[in-house]
Enzyme design. Structure first.
Site, PDB file in Angstrom:
ATOM      1  CE1 TYR A 151       2.118   0.051   0.862  1.00 45.31           C
ATOM      2  CE2 TYR A 151       2.602  -1.741   2.384  1.00 45.31           C
ATOM      3  CZ  TYR A 151       2.641  -1.090   1.370  1.00 45.31           C
ATOM      4  OH  TYR A 151       3.645  -1.383   0.392  1.00 45.31           O
ATOM      5  N   GLY A 154      -5.730  -1.936   2.272  1.00 49.77           N
ATOM      6  CA  GLY A 154      -5.751  -1.561   0.874  1.00 49.77           C
ATOM      7  C   GLY A 154      -5.149  -2.479  -0.054  1.00 49.77           C
ATOM      8  CE  LYS A 155       0.457  -1.947  -2.127  1.00 48.43           C
ATOM      9  NZ  LYS A 155       0.742  -1.626  -3.512  1.00 48.43           N
ATOM     10  CB  VAL A 194      17.960  -0.549   4.250  1.00 50.96           C
ATOM     11  CG1 VAL A 194      19.199  -0.309   3.363  1.00 50.96           C
ATOM     12  CG2 VAL A 194      17.634  -1.796   4.353  1.00 50.96           C
ATOM     13  CG  ASN A 196      15.545   5.863   9.237  1.00 55.42           C
ATOM     14  OD1 ASN A 196      15.294   6.617   8.420  1.00 55.42           O
ATOM     15  ND2 ASN A 196      14.890   5.477  10.468  1.00 55.42           N
ATOM     16  CG  PHE A 197      19.972   0.983  10.453  1.00 57.56           C
ATOM     17  CD1 PHE A 197      19.081   1.859  11.219  1.00 57.56           C
ATOM     18  CD2 PHE A 197      20.130  -0.143  10.670  1.00 57.56           C
ATOM     19  CE1 PHE A 197      18.255   1.079  12.318  1.00 57.56           C
ATOM     20  CE2 PHE A 197      19.391  -0.970  11.778  1.00 57.56           C
ATOM     21  CZ  PHE A 197      18.608  -0.090  12.562  1.00 57.56           C
ATOM     22  N   GLY A 213      15.810  -4.864  18.693  1.00 56.73           N
ATOM     23  CA  GLY A 213      16.544  -5.156  17.471  1.00 56.73           C
ATOM     24  C   GLY A 213      16.559  -6.551  17.153  1.00 56.73           C
ATOM     25  CG  ASP A 279       7.964  -3.249  13.826  1.00 60.82           C
ATOM     26  OD1 ASP A 279       8.080  -2.230  13.092  1.00 60.82           O
ATOM     27  OD2 ASP A 279       8.901  -4.074  13.858  1.00 60.82           O
ATOM     28  NE  ARG A 283       6.940  -8.319   6.284  1.00 53.55           N
ATOM     29  CZ  ARG A 283       7.108  -7.169   6.656  1.00 53.55           C
ATOM     30  NH1 ARG A 283       8.174  -6.704   6.019  1.00 53.55           N
ATOM     31  NH2 ARG A 283       6.202  -6.239   7.248  1.00 53.55           N
TER      32      ARG A 283
HETATM   33  P1  NAD Z   1       7.685   4.854  -3.545  1.00 56.17           P
HETATM   34  O1  NAD Z   1       6.877   5.460  -2.633  1.00 56.17           O
HETATM   35  O2  NAD Z   1       9.246   5.123  -3.786  1.00 56.17           O
HETATM   36  O3  NAD Z   1       7.044   4.705  -4.880  1.00 56.17           O
HETATM   37  C1  NAD Z   1       5.678   4.770  -5.098  1.00 56.17           C
HETATM   38  C2  NAD Z   1       5.317   5.913  -6.249  1.00 56.17           C
HETATM   39  O4  NAD Z   1       3.742   5.710  -6.312  1.00 56.17           O
HETATM   40  C3  NAD Z   1       5.660   7.272  -5.923  1.00 56.17           C
HETATM   41  O5  NAD Z   1       6.477   7.777  -7.089  1.00 56.17           O
HETATM   42  C4  NAD Z   1       4.451   8.101  -5.660  1.00 56.17           C
HETATM   43  O6  NAD Z   1       4.505   9.519  -6.033  1.00 56.17           O
HETATM   44  C5  NAD Z   1       3.381   7.361  -6.392  1.00 56.17           C
HETATM   45  N1  NAD Z   1       2.114   7.411  -6.093  1.00 56.17           N
HETATM   46  C6  NAD Z   1       1.594   7.351  -4.764  1.00 56.17           C
HETATM   47  N2  NAD Z   1       0.017   7.582  -4.793  1.00 56.17           N
HETATM   48  C7  NAD Z   1      -0.058   7.800  -5.995  1.00 56.17           C
HETATM   49  C8  NAD Z   1      -1.521   8.180  -6.616  1.00 56.17           C
HETATM   50  N3  NAD Z   1      -2.632   8.165  -5.998  1.00 56.17           N
HETATM   51  N4  NAD Z   1      -1.438   8.258  -7.918  1.00 56.17           N
HETATM   52  C9  NAD Z   1      -0.228   8.195  -8.745  1.00 56.17           C
HETATM   53  N5  NAD Z   1       1.134   8.128  -8.315  1.00 56.17           N
HETATM   54  C10 NAD Z   1       0.875   7.796  -6.704  1.00 56.17           C
HETATM   55  O7  NAD Z   1       7.631   3.289  -3.040  1.00 56.17           O
HETATM   56  P2  NAD Z   1       8.338   2.015  -3.839  1.00 56.17           P
HETATM   57  O8  NAD Z   1       9.218   1.418  -2.782  1.00 56.17           O
HETATM   58  O9  NAD Z   1       9.082   2.069  -5.218  1.00 56.17           O
HETATM   59  O10 NAD Z   1       6.919   0.760  -3.831  1.00 56.17           O
HETATM   60  C11 NAD Z   1       6.245   0.716  -5.255  1.00 56.17           C
HETATM   61  C12 NAD Z   1       5.314  -0.106  -4.913  1.00 56.17           C
HETATM   62  O11 NAD Z   1       5.714  -1.427  -4.622  1.00 56.17           O
HETATM   63  C13 NAD Z   1       4.272   0.303  -3.992  1.00 56.17           C
HETATM   64  O12 NAD Z   1       3.050  -0.193  -4.632  1.00 56.17           O
HETATM   65  C14 NAD Z   1       4.590  -0.741  -2.512  1.00 56.17           C
HETATM   66  O13 NAD Z   1       3.351  -0.858  -2.076  1.00 56.17           O
HETATM   67  C15 NAD Z   1       5.191  -1.760  -3.411  1.00 56.17           C
HETATM   68  N6  NAD Z   1       6.171  -2.517  -2.356  1.00 56.17           N
HETATM   69  C16 NAD Z   1       7.223  -1.858  -2.185  1.00 56.17           C
HETATM   70  C17 NAD Z   1       8.128  -2.782  -1.340  1.00 56.17           C
HETATM   71  C18 NAD Z   1       9.636  -2.282  -1.061  1.00 56.17           C
HETATM   72  O14 NAD Z   1      10.378  -2.739  -0.231  1.00 56.17           O
HETATM   73  N7  NAD Z   1      10.067  -1.053  -1.500  1.00 56.17           N
HETATM   74  C19 NAD Z   1       7.646  -3.797  -0.554  1.00 56.17           C
HETATM   75  C20 NAD Z   1       6.262  -4.310  -0.792  1.00 56.17           C
HETATM   76  C21 NAD Z   1       5.634  -3.554  -1.719  1.00 56.17           C
HETATM   77  N1  UDP Z   2      13.476  -0.091  12.466  1.00 53.51           N
HETATM   78  C1  UDP Z   2      14.360   0.154  13.186  1.00 53.51           C
HETATM   79  N2  UDP Z   2      15.059   1.487  12.948  1.00 53.51           N
HETATM   80  C2  UDP Z   2      14.576   2.246  12.096  1.00 53.51           C
HETATM   81  C3  UDP Z   2      13.629   1.965  11.240  1.00 53.51           C
HETATM   82  C4  UDP Z   2      12.984   0.771  11.301  1.00 53.51           C
HETATM   83  O1  UDP Z   2      14.987  -0.526  13.907  1.00 53.51           O
HETATM   84  O2  UDP Z   2      15.294   3.483  11.873  1.00 53.51           O
HETATM   85  C5  UDP Z   2      12.832  -1.568  12.202  1.00 53.51           C
HETATM   86  C6  UDP Z   2      11.256  -1.530  12.220  1.00 53.51           C
HETATM   87  O3  UDP Z   2      10.893  -1.517  13.693  1.00 53.51           O
HETATM   88  C7  UDP Z   2      10.788  -2.862  11.610  1.00 53.51           C
HETATM   89  C8  UDP Z   2      12.187  -2.998  10.579  1.00 53.51           C
HETATM   90  O4  UDP Z   2      13.243  -2.285  11.079  1.00 53.51           O
HETATM   91  O5  UDP Z   2      11.246  -3.852  12.554  1.00 53.51           O
HETATM   92  C9  UDP Z   2      12.053  -2.706   9.199  1.00 53.51           C
HETATM   93  O6  UDP Z   2      11.325  -1.459   9.048  1.00 53.51           O
HETATM   94  P1  UDP Z   2      10.753  -0.955   7.790  1.00 53.51           P
HETATM   95  O7  UDP Z   2       9.933   0.525   8.098  1.00 53.51           O
HETATM   96  O8  UDP Z   2      12.160  -0.527   6.822  1.00 53.51           O
HETATM   97  O9  UDP Z   2      10.002  -1.825   6.968  1.00 53.51           O
HETATM   98  P2  UDP Z   2       8.496  -2.749   7.619  1.00 53.51           P
HETATM   99  O10 UDP Z   2       8.428  -2.500   8.845  1.00 53.51           O
HETATM  100  O11 UDP Z   2       7.637  -2.236   6.586  1.00 53.51           O
HETATM  101  O12 UDP Z   2       9.038  -4.172   7.064  1.00 53.51           O
END
Ligand code: NAD
Ligand code: UDP
Ligand code: UDP
Length: 319
Positions: A151, A154-155, A194, A196-197, A213, A279, A283
């Site tokens: 991830y 890739g990003k 969020v 999960n909790f 935590g 982890d 952030r």
């Molecule tokens: P999500 O998983 O709900 O949405 C991603 C969507 O992309 C899904 O509908 C999935 O089916 C689709 N998808 C995955 N692979 C695909 C492919 N190969 N072709 C076509 N569609 C595909 O996630 P989200 O939380 O809505 O995230 C959306 C974007 O924002 C992502 O790119 C994610 O990396 C980025 N992002 C989200 C967060 C967050 O907190 N939610 C934080 C940082 C970045």
């Molecule tokens: N986390 C947790 N309990 C859970 C799920 C996640 O304590 O049931 C923690 C996880 O270890 C991380 C933070 O919550 O430190 C945020 O996790 P999340 O997967 O939501 O996002 P990211 O790690 O991608 O910021």
């Protein structure tokens, strides 16, 4: 305010059936645009968009962005990519392909059409950051070979491609680095903290606190985030980003658990679980650039955003 007909655009949203994408589509349709949603439904669901069924300005195409796409649009939001660790680690090779091949295809499309393209990048490009809060000028601290790398790297590679298409082909690009966002339509099984909790609290199950935590995150409510993405897309030509979008108010995971217990009036106990590998310990976005360039500020505090989010899961769990 709905837009006038003459400013109506045809907007492509990849990943539009997901959490953020579906909220973005709601807002774009509200503004009067035509929207084409392209999604392979890996983590997204048509239920997130069923309220647009029958709207002549909305179209859905089931398609995987790792394959070429030939359509005619005026603007592209590239959001396709699984976002939660459980989902993106399910098929890590496909995750990298989605970010990298997906970016190449969408950039190729934008190049042919001469249109603007926005990339949903992530705070994960900073990895486990050694500076705090994170500014866009920080290059990050990312493990290239760990379980999160498909991830994160890739990003990062997608960002590289966006900037090379910009430099090499003069493409108008916009790169948003999105920090943790929450709200209704989060996937109930994606393991994000969020959701999960809230689910555990509503079911009266133990709240799974990873590690002690004390690790921190800052949580942005989805409506605020969507406002930021649209402001970025509409920002003047020369502004490419990358720009951080997130809410800078920082919470420990223990504090988050306590807020959710209070919001749901739950009697769930806190239970400790091991901290996952790589982890990030803390952030928090520095959003000075977004404030200055986009006039953007998140407005909804966590306590307030948890209410509609909890209500969504309450309805969905009993449905
Ligand atoms: P999500 O998983 O709900 O949405 C991603 C969507 O992309 C899904 O509908 C999935 O089916 C689709 N998808 C995955 N692979 C695909 C492919 N190969 N072709 C076509 N569609 C595909 O996630 P989200 O939380 O809505 O995230 C959306 C974007 O924002 C992502 O790119 C994610 O990396 C980025 N992002 C989200 C967060 C967050 O907190 N939610 C934080 C940082 C970045
Ligand atoms: N986390 C947790 N309990 C859970 C799920 C996640 O304590 O049931 C923690 C996880 O270890 C991380 C933070 O919550 O430190 C945020 O996790 P999340 O997967 O939501 O996002 P990211 O790690 O991608 O910021
Ligand atoms: N592409 C696409 N739709 C288009 C134009 C291009 O999906 O409308 C894809 C195509 O598969 C190509 C990629 O985008 O491989 C990159 O396109 P670009 O023109 O940059 O590179 P080239 O075609 O020269 O490899």
């Amino acid at each position: 305010m709905p837009r006038l007909y003459d400013s109506r655009k045809r907007v492509l949203v990849t990943g539009g059936a997901g959490f953020l994408g579906s909220h973005l589509i709601d807002r774009l349709l509200e503004q009067g645009h035509d929207v084409l949603c392209v999604d392979n439904l890996f983590t997204g669901t048509k239920r997130n968009l069923e309220h647009h069924h029958g709207n002549p300005r909305f179209e859905f195409l089931r398609h995987d962005v790792t394959f070429p796409l030939y359509v005619e649009v005026d603007e592209i939001y590239n959001l396709a990519c699984p976002a939660s660790p459980i989902h993106y680690q399910h098929d890590p090779v496909q995750t990298t392909k989605t970010s990298v091949h997906g970016a190449i295809n969408m950039l190729g499309l934008a190049k042919r059409l001469g249109c603007r393209i926005l990339q949903a990048s992530t705070s994960e490009v900073y990895g486990d950051p050694s500076i705090h809060p994170q500014q866009e000028s920080y290059w990050g601290n990312v493990n290239p070979i760990g379980p999160r790398s498909c991830y994160d790297e890739g990003k990062r590679c997608a960002e590289t491609l966006f900037f090379d298409y910009h430099r090499q082909h003069g493409l108008e690009i916009k790169v948003a680095r999105i920090f943790n966002t929450y709200g209704p339509r989060m996937h109930p099984a994606d393991g994000r903290v969020v959701s999960n909790f809230i689910i555990q609290a509503l079911k009266g199950e133990g709240i799974t606190l990873y590690g002690d935590g004390s690790q921190t995150r800052s949580f942005c409510y989805v409506d605020d985030l969507i406002g930021g993405l649209i402001s970025l897309m509409e920002s003047p030509d020369g502004f490419t980003g990358p720009v951080n979008l997130g809410n800078p108010t920082e919470f420990t995971m223990k504090e988050l658990a306590q807020l959710i217990i209070a919001e749901t009036s739950s009697s769930s106990p806190l239970v400790n679980r091991p901290l996952p590998q790589d982890d990030p310990k803390q952030r928090k976005p520095d959003i000075t650039l977004a404030q200055k360039q986009l006039g953007w500020n998140p407005k909804i505090p966590l306590e307030e955003g948890l209410k509609p989010t909890t209500a969504y899961f309450r309805t969905n769990l009993s449905a």
